[in-house]
Design an enzyme around this catalytic site. Sequence first.
Site, PDB file in Angstrom:
ATOM      1  N   ARG A 105     -14.087  69.255   2.683  1.00 27.76           N
ATOM      2  CA  ARG A 105     -14.517  69.846   1.417  1.00 27.76           C
ATOM      3  C   ARG A 105     -14.574  68.831   0.287  1.00 27.76           C
ATOM      4  NH1 ARG A 105     -11.697  75.845   0.882  1.00 27.76           N
ATOM      5  NH2 ARG A 105     -12.774  76.801   2.643  1.00 27.76           N
ATOM      6  N   ASP A 156      -9.222  82.213 -14.680  1.00 29.40           N
ATOM      7  CA  ASP A 156      -9.238  81.527 -13.394  1.00 29.40           C
ATOM      8  C   ASP A 156      -9.142  80.033 -13.661  1.00 29.40           C
ATOM      9  OD1 ASP A 156     -10.037  82.617 -10.400  1.00 29.40           O
ATOM     10  OD2 ASP A 156     -10.472  80.491 -10.644  1.00 29.40           O
TER      11      ASP A 156
END
Length: 292
Positions: free
Chosen positions: A52, A161
């Site tokens: 990733r 977030d």
Amino acid sequence: MATATLSESNSSAPSVGGPLLGDAEFQFMRDFVYQHCGISLGEQKRQLVQGRLLRRLRALGLRDFAAYCELLRREPEGELGELASVISTNVTSFFREMHHYDLLINELLPRWLEEKKHGGRLRIWSAGCSTGEEPYALAMVLAEALERTKSTVDARILATDLSPQALETARAGTYPLERMGGVSEARRNRWFLRGEGSYEGWACVHPRLRELVTIQPLNLLHEWPMRGPFDAIFCRNVVIYFDKPTKQRLFERYAGLVEQGGYLFLGHSESMYGLSDSFELVGRTVYRKRAS
């Protein structure tokens, strides 16, 4: 045939997909992520992290993971959100775990609006709001309750977030139609504007929902600027990433911001069992703050 081994100094060894994540760099990232995000990365996550992060290295123009670790040392806050986006999975949907919304619709919102009709405030926090589906679903049921009762209560939803990409999507409030399976046809017609032309196949949340939702970046492990109190906190599918001590600290901090008798909603695979005495289980992953 020659063979090569991966050592601490071999993080930049070539591979089919790019540089390899060496022992020293992976250990640094494990420590960094735990310190700043409360997430424990096991050895089994090495390949996932490497795969990733390769895209992030390319985006930053960095040669190897050693250079990326140096960036984290030099500018930890500047890269933290991007790193968190990479190592976590933002899986969400509108009206996920519908029993939570049913409780709001049938019991909690009518009660709160009645109790606060003479000047009180109603506040709900979506902690770990991801790409925005949760706070906008909350805004739908809140707006409907306000309309149904003709209430003028000051009601707001805070959505936070850590991921910059997730927050960007949440602020845009625009979603492909295939992501709206949990939204009834009536709510689609009432609370979304359908795209046309180049926006065909997309829908944008109604301005009324935007009025109810405030979207802000926040690291749950750092200082919190808000003081509450909140009537309910939704922290669903967030603490699954944390170890036990981190969960305990987080739940106690939530208890300090929730109204007496207020609610904490967790995800379907999460539990507070043995982690906090401040809340009592009152439904499926629904907890109420105990009287002090």
